[in-house]
Design a protein around this motif. Structure first.
Motif, mmCIF file in Angstrom:
data_model
loop_
_atom_site.group_PDB
_atom_site.id
_atom_site.type_symbol
_atom_site.label_atom_id
_atom_site.label_comp_id
_atom_site.label_asym_id
_atom_site.label_seq_id
_atom_site.Cartn_x
_atom_site.Cartn_y
_atom_site.Cartn_z
ATOM 1 N N ILE A 10 -29.391 34.782 -11.114
ATOM 2 C CA ILE A 10 -28.162 34.038 -10.803
ATOM 3 C C ILE A 10 -27.047 34.467 -11.757
ATOM 4 O O ILE A 10 -25.922 34.748 -11.333
ATOM 5 C CB ILE A 10 -28.424 32.523 -10.890
ATOM 6 N N ALA A 11 -27.363 34.539 -13.036
ATOM 7 C CA ALA A 11 -26.359 34.903 -14.045
ATOM 8 C C ALA A 11 -25.786 36.299 -13.821
ATOM 9 O O ALA A 11 -24.648 36.569 -14.180
ATOM 10 C CB ALA A 11 -26.963 34.793 -15.445
ATOM 11 N N ALA A 12 -26.564 37.175 -13.233
ATOM 12 C CA ALA A 12 -26.125 38.560 -13.018
ATOM 13 C C ALA A 12 -25.231 38.722 -11.790
ATOM 14 O O ALA A 12 -24.705 39.808 -11.554
ATOM 15 C CB ALA A 12 -27.351 39.471 -12.896
ATOM 16 N N HIS A 13 -25.017 37.658 -11.024
ATOM 17 C CA HIS A 13 -24.172 37.759 -9.826
ATOM 18 C C HIS A 13 -22.760 38.187 -10.229
ATOM 19 O O HIS A 13 -22.184 37.657 -11.186
ATOM 20 C CB HIS A 13 -24.129 36.419 -9.091
ATOM 21 N N PRO A 14 -22.157 39.135 -9.524
ATOM 22 C CA PRO A 14 -20.858 39.686 -9.941
ATOM 23 C C PRO A 14 -19.695 38.696 -9.933
ATOM 24 O O PRO A 14 -18.717 38.905 -10.654
ATOM 25 C CB PRO A 14 -20.611 40.833 -8.954
ATOM 26 N N LEU A 15 -19.774 37.621 -9.164
ATOM 27 C CA LEU A 15 -18.677 36.648 -9.139
ATOM 28 C C LEU A 15 -18.897 35.467 -10.074
ATOM 29 O O LEU A 15 -18.005 34.641 -10.250
ATOM 30 C CB LEU A 15 -18.458 36.131 -7.711
ATOM 31 N N LEU A 16 -20.070 35.388 -10.685
ATOM 32 C CA LEU A 16 -20.365 34.246 -11.544
ATOM 33 C C LEU A 16 -19.688 34.415 -12.902
ATOM 34 O O LEU A 16 -19.811 35.457 -13.537
ATOM 35 C CB LEU A 16 -21.875 34.079 -11.729
ATOM 36 N N THR A 17 -18.973 33.368 -13.328
ATOM 37 C CA THR A 17 -18.320 33.400 -14.634
ATOM 38 C C THR A 17 -18.805 32.279 -15.547
ATOM 39 O O THR A 17 -18.486 32.289 -16.739
ATOM 40 C CB THR A 17 -16.787 33.324 -14.501
ATOM 41 N N GLY A 18 -19.546 31.311 -15.014
ATOM 42 C CA GLY A 18 -20.015 30.219 -15.849
ATOM 43 C C GLY A 18 -21.173 29.476 -15.229
ATOM 44 O O GLY A 18 -21.401 29.534 -14.018
#
Length: 194
Positions: free
Chosen positions: A40-48
């Motif tokens: 989940i953390a590695a998703h390109p749109l995730l910032t937090g």
């Protein structure tokens, strides 16, 4: 956009199909989400990431304890995943909103673990959380002295400095600069709120 109950990167993809390239924050509040935290953390749109500790406790069927021992694995997995990807991660809420001592203790635990802040359920909690997560005068002073000593050492061709009997090297300077940047950002926010 904050997405609740994120179980996998597919949940973020489904949201992105609606919201486009808007940055996403994931509520981490399910056992499946904990197990998939790194992906989940590695998703390109995730910032937090935001820890949803109330829903997580319900899903885990764990007891609520002041030391949060039943939550430590989940908190740690998400913290590691977020930090590995350079994301912001915010600790979950403290439900006893009038218990300032308990809130302060939980904020200190979260801060010491590496969380960037804490979600709050009541305005009465703002002052305590801000005080705990903001660098104090001693931390600001130490950061300034570390940077000055390291700059002086590198000007002499040395790779390390000593402050208060402790070695200071490049990695400590990064942390010192982060401390000063956080203090400055908080000061600017406080001035803007006046």
């Amino acid at each position: 956009v904050l997405l609740p109950k994120v179980n996998s990167p597919a949940d973020l993809d489904a949201l992105a199909a609606i919201t486009g390239d808007l940055p996403i924050w994931a509520m981490m509040e399910t056992p499946r989400g904990m197990l998939n935290a790194a992906e989940i953390a590695a998703h390109p749109l995730l910032t937090g990431m935001v820890m949803g500790t109330n829903d997580l406790a319900k899903e885990l069927q764990c007891r609520t304890r002041d030391d949060r021992l039943p939550m430590m694995t989940s908190l740690g997995l998400c913290l590691l995943a977020a930090k590995a990807e350079g994301l912001i991660i915010v600790d979950g809420v403290y439900n006893k909103y009038l218990d300032e001592d308990g809130l302060a203790a939980e904020c200190e635990q979260g801060r010491d673990m590496g969380f960037d802040g804490k979600t709050l359920i009541h305005p009465a909690q703002l002052e305590v959380a801000n005080e705990v997560f903001a660098p104090d005068a001693a931390a600001i002073d130490l950061a300034r002295r570390q940077i000055a000593a390291f700059d002086e050492a590198t000007a002499k061709g040395l790779g390390v400095a000593v402050v208060d009997g402790k070695i200071v090297e490049n990695l400590h300077i990064e942390t010192a600069r982060q401390t000063l940047a956080r203090a400055e950002a908080i000061q600017q926010l406080q001035e803007a709120m006046r």
